[in-house]
Scaffold this active site. Structure first.
Site, PDB file in Angstrom:
ATOM      1  N   ASP A   1       0.887  -1.155   0.000  1.00 12.25           N
ATOM      2  CA  ASP A   1       0.000   0.000   0.000  1.00 12.25           C
ATOM      3  C   ASP A   1       0.932   1.213   0.000  1.00 12.25           C
ATOM      4  O   ASP A   1       2.126   1.087   0.314  1.00 12.25           O
ATOM      5  CB  ASP A   1      -0.884  -0.030   1.242  1.00 12.25           C
TER       6      ASP A   1
ATOM      7  N   ASP B   1       0.084   5.077   1.037  1.00 14.14           N
ATOM      8  CA  ASP B   1      -0.026   6.045   2.124  1.00 14.14           C
ATOM      9  C   ASP B   1      -0.062   5.347   3.477  1.00 14.14           C
ATOM     10  O   ASP B   1      -0.863   4.447   3.707  1.00 14.14           O
ATOM     11  CB  ASP B   1      -1.296   6.886   1.940  1.00 14.14           C
TER      12      ASP B   1
END
Length: 229
Positions: free
Chosen positions: A8, A10
């Site tokens: 992922d 952020d």
């Protein structure tokens, strides 16, 4: 056997959470809807459209009724605020352990992919100078379903040309962990996801991934809660 790591963006590789918070807070204030950092945390891994719907539902316990055109205007405004903040990002905003870990994984022969619900993922990678570390990238512009649906990760696995069960996902949100498990991938949790009961391999720092690869190198498999990868 794990052959690829899917990250992922952020909260895992770089943190722009404060920019999301300030942008959503701006909109919530305009609509007289209470919104704090805990509310913002609940939006992690959720698409922009679904995030707006969750915020609108906070209006005195019932969803605030807005037309599709009004919602689009708010979404565009939120994104303009967020991208204005992102324009200030620089490569030095990325922790050195992040770059070192990505470089080391590549040297060890693992494929690396990015699976993010953000439609700004490629822009962030560009500003942070992270593009070169990934063999495949999937973002919010590519998918039709948000986490906890595994689409963003399964699509990345396909682009990496590896099987889902050969992938380890690194996530900081519960919805991301759920998505990884739903996609039959190893779920590695960092940040808020570290203490999530469904997380299979919790880490405190991104560099801790290199300890995982040592296990892989020495044992050839990982056994967690009677699950073999």
């Amino acid at each position: 056997m794990i052959k690829a790591f899917i990250f992922d963006l952020d909260g895992v590789l770089i943190s722009t959470d404060k920019y999301h918070y300030l942008a959503w807070k701006n909109i919530a204030d305009k609509l007289n809807i209470p919104f704090d950092e805990n509310d913002n945390n609940a939006l992690r891994g959720v698409s922009r459209e679904e995030s707006l719907e969750l915020i609108l539902k906070k209006k005195e316990g019932t969803a605030l009724s807005l037309s599709p055109a009004e919602k689009k205007k708010l979404l565009d405004y939120k994104n303009s605020l967020y991208r204005a903040s992102l324009s200030l990002l620089k490569p030095e905003n990325v922790d050195k352990d992040v770059r070192n870990t990505l470089i080391t994984l590549k040297k060890q022969g693992y494929k690396t992919g990015l699976g993010s619900s953000s439609k700004n993922a490629r822009y962030i990678l560009e500003k942070a100078d992270l593009f070169q570390y990934f063999d495949a990238i999937t973002d919010g512009s590519d998918i039709s379903k948000s986490k906890p649906d595994p689409q963003v990760f399964t699509m990345t696995a396909e682009r990496l040309n590896v099987k889902a069960e050969e992938c380890a996902v690194v996530e900081d949100s519960r919805s991301g962990i759920d998505a990884a498990l739903s996609g039959k991938m190893l779920a590695i949790g960092i940040g808020d996801a570290k203490d999530y009961k469904k997380t299979q391999y919790p880490i405190s720092f991104i560099k801790d991934l290199l300890s995982l690869t040592e296990i892989l190198k020495n044992d050839g498999f990982i056994k967690i809660d009677d699950m073999v990868f």
